[in-house]
Design a protein around this motif. Structure first.
Motif, short mmCIF file in Angstrom:
data_model
loop_
_atom_site.label_atom_id
_atom_site.label_comp_id
_atom_site.label_asym_id
_atom_site.label_seq_id
_atom_site.Cartn_x
_atom_site.Cartn_y
_atom_site.Cartn_z
N ARG A 181 0.43 5.69 -2.88
CA ARG A 181 0.25 5.99 -4.31
C ARG A 181 0.09 7.49 -4.56
N SER A 182 0.71 8.33 -3.71
CA SER A 182 0.56 9.78 -3.91
C SER A 182 1.24 10.21 -5.20
N ILE A 191 7.90 10.58 6.97
CA ILE A 191 8.39 11.56 7.95
C ILE A 191 7.17 12.04 8.72
N THR A 242 16.03 13.82 -1.13
CA THR A 242 15.03 14.67 -1.81
C THR A 242 15.66 16.01 -2.16
P1 NAD Z 1 -0.13 10.92 1.15
O1 NAD Z 1 -0.88 11.10 2.41
O2 NAD Z 1 -0.42 11.77 -0.01
O3 NAD Z 1 -0.23 9.42 0.70
C1 NAD Z 1 -0.20 8.36 1.60
C2 NAD Z 1 -0.44 7.08 0.86
O4 NAD Z 1 -0.46 6.03 1.79
C3 NAD Z 1 -1.79 7.05 0.13
O5 NAD Z 1 -1.56 6.76 -1.23
C4 NAD Z 1 -2.58 5.95 0.81
O6 NAD Z 1 -3.35 5.18 -0.10
C5 NAD Z 1 -1.49 5.12 1.46
N1 NAD Z 1 -1.98 4.51 2.70
C6 NAD Z 1 -2.57 5.11 3.75
N2 NAD Z 1 -2.90 4.20 4.68
C7 NAD Z 1 -2.52 3.00 4.21
C8 NAD Z 1 -2.60 1.67 4.71
N3 NAD Z 1 -3.17 1.41 5.88
N4 NAD Z 1 -2.10 0.68 3.94
C9 NAD Z 1 -1.53 0.93 2.74
N5 NAD Z 1 -1.42 2.18 2.23
C10 NAD Z 1 -1.91 3.19 2.95
O7 NAD Z 1 1.40 11.03 1.58
P2 NAD Z 1 2.74 11.38 0.77
O8 NAD Z 1 2.75 12.82 0.43
O9 NAD Z 1 3.01 10.37 -0.27
O10 NAD Z 1 3.78 11.16 1.97
C11 NAD Z 1 3.93 9.91 2.61
C12 NAD Z 1 4.93 10.07 3.72
O11 NAD Z 1 6.18 10.45 3.15
C13 NAD Z 1 4.60 11.15 4.75
O12 NAD Z 1 5.09 10.75 6.01
C14 NAD Z 1 5.38 12.34 4.26
O13 NAD Z 1 5.71 13.25 5.29
C15 NAD Z 1 6.61 11.67 3.73
N6 NAD Z 1 7.35 12.41 2.70
C16 NAD Z 1 8.68 12.42 2.84
C17 NAD Z 1 9.44 13.05 1.88
C18 NAD Z 1 10.93 13.00 2.03
O14 NAD Z 1 11.61 13.81 1.47
N7 NAD Z 1 11.47 12.03 2.76
C19 NAD Z 1 8.85 13.69 0.81
C20 NAD Z 1 7.46 13.64 0.69
C21 NAD Z 1 6.71 12.98 1.64
#
Ligand code: NAD
Length: 296
Positions: A165-166, A236, A277
């Motif tokens: 939910r980020s 990632i 992205t």
């Molecule tokens: P974040 O750390 O801000 O959010 C992670 C989310 O996962 C949180 O909302 C949390 O509640 C949830 N979470 C954590 N543990 C959990 C569990 N056990 N069960 C259910 N939910 C759980 O991360 P983010 O910035 O949203 O990034 C997530 C991933 O996506 C990372 O690996 C990041 O590197 C990747 N990312 C990739 C791109 C891309 O272009 N592909 C862009 C942004 C982020």
């Protein structure tokens, strides 16, 4: 089983943008310009920014990479953003996250002029997105929408489960897919770290489309996937691996080998959402340049 190939889908977006920049150049006009700010020398951030700059070049955009040391003062960073806000030759500004602890992310994001906020993180643009108004869609969810569009994956009436939910991925993704809009009209369930695991598994088993943005390598296994589901892996993570050339491997949030035995379509990592992205970011930069919006 269909591989949702980010290389192919992003190439089609970039081809359209390249045509536009070539036409602009032929007419003697300047092309869109993206200014990227990078603070410190985090390896992953370096890679992302370098890739964004390279993609700008490939599509005929201008770009500038502005670097600051890890210990840059917040005021100096803000001063640079104000300068870029007032620079008429700069269409889009992005500040690569994460920032060092002593810098307030929110203050930095809010300092970017909403008209140049090509990452789509400014609260004004998020507010417009929530209300279904024209705006910059955050680059990663936008990339996922472009991927769904490219592969003609129906979202209307489908049950989508988003995990994470980020503010930059999961939350906007859930809002967009449930919205009254192209590549919306889905019934969306948003799960996060406080969703009990047994409940999470039951929900993912019902998902026609599963979007995972958690940041835990191979968090989703075959047992969590509904047969025939579409799986979008946003995760990632760099996982140390002494046998790899760079000393690490990139892992997604899905166990890919297991997913392909049950799903109808899966995004690989790398080579999936990450490339989309960048496509979303370039689309937003063109939109900033044109002063109009893609989905009109
Ligand atoms: P974040 O750390 O801000 O959010 C992670 C989310 O996962 C949180 O909302 C949390 O509640 C949830 N979470 C954590 N543990 C959990 C569990 N056990 N069960 C259910 N939910 C759980 O991360 P983010 O910035 O949203 O990034 C997530 C991933 O996506 C990372 O690996 C990041 O590197 C990747 N990312 C990739 C791109 C891309 O272009 N592909 C862009 C942004 C982020």
């Amino acid at each position: 089983m269909l591989v949702l190939d980010g290389k192919v889908a992003s190439a089609s977006v970039k081809a359209i943008l390249l045509q536009k920049t070539q036409a602009l150049k032929a007419a003697g006009k300047r092309t869109p310009h993206l200014a990227a700010i990078l603070v410190g020398n985090n390896g992953a951030s370096e890679t992302y920014v370098a890739s964004k700059v390279k993609n700008c070049e490939e599509t005929g955009f201008g770009s500038s990479l502005i670097r600051f040391d890890d210990n840059v003062a917040e005021l100096d960073l803000l001063a640079k953003i104000h300068e870029l806000n007032n620079d008429k030759t700069v269409d889009g500004i992005l500040v690569q996250l994460p920032l060092p602890k002593h810098i307030n992310d929110e203050k930095i994001i809010e300092a970017i002029h909403p008209d140049k906020d090509v990452d789509g993180f400014h609260p004004m643009n998020i507010g417009r997105m929530v209300q279904g108004l024209d705006t910059f869609i955050p680059a990663t969810p936008f990339g996922v929408l472009l991927m769904l569009e490219y592969y003609k994956i129906e979202t209307k009436g489908k049950h989508v489960v988003v995990i994470g939910r980020s503010n930059i991925v999961g939350r906007p993704m859930s809002i967009l897919l449930s919205g009254n809009r192209p590549k919306g009209d889905a019934t969306v369930t948003l799960c996060h770290r406080y969703t009990p695991k047994e409940e999470l598994i039951k929900l993912t088993q019902l998902a026609d489309i599963l979007v995972v943005a958690v940041g835990i390598p191979e968090f989703v296994n075959a047992a969590m996937i509904k047969p025939g589901a579409v799986i979008i892996d946003v995760g990632i993570t760099r996982v140390e691996d002494a046998t790899a050339k760079k000393g690490f491997r990139i892992k997604g949030d899905i166990n890919y080998e297991q997913a392909i035995t049950k799903a109808s379509a899966v995004t690989p990592v790398p080579g999936g959402v990450g490339l989309m992205t960048i496509a979303g970011l370039l689309m937003n930069t063109m939109k900033a340049y044109e002063g109009k919006f893609y989905h009109n």
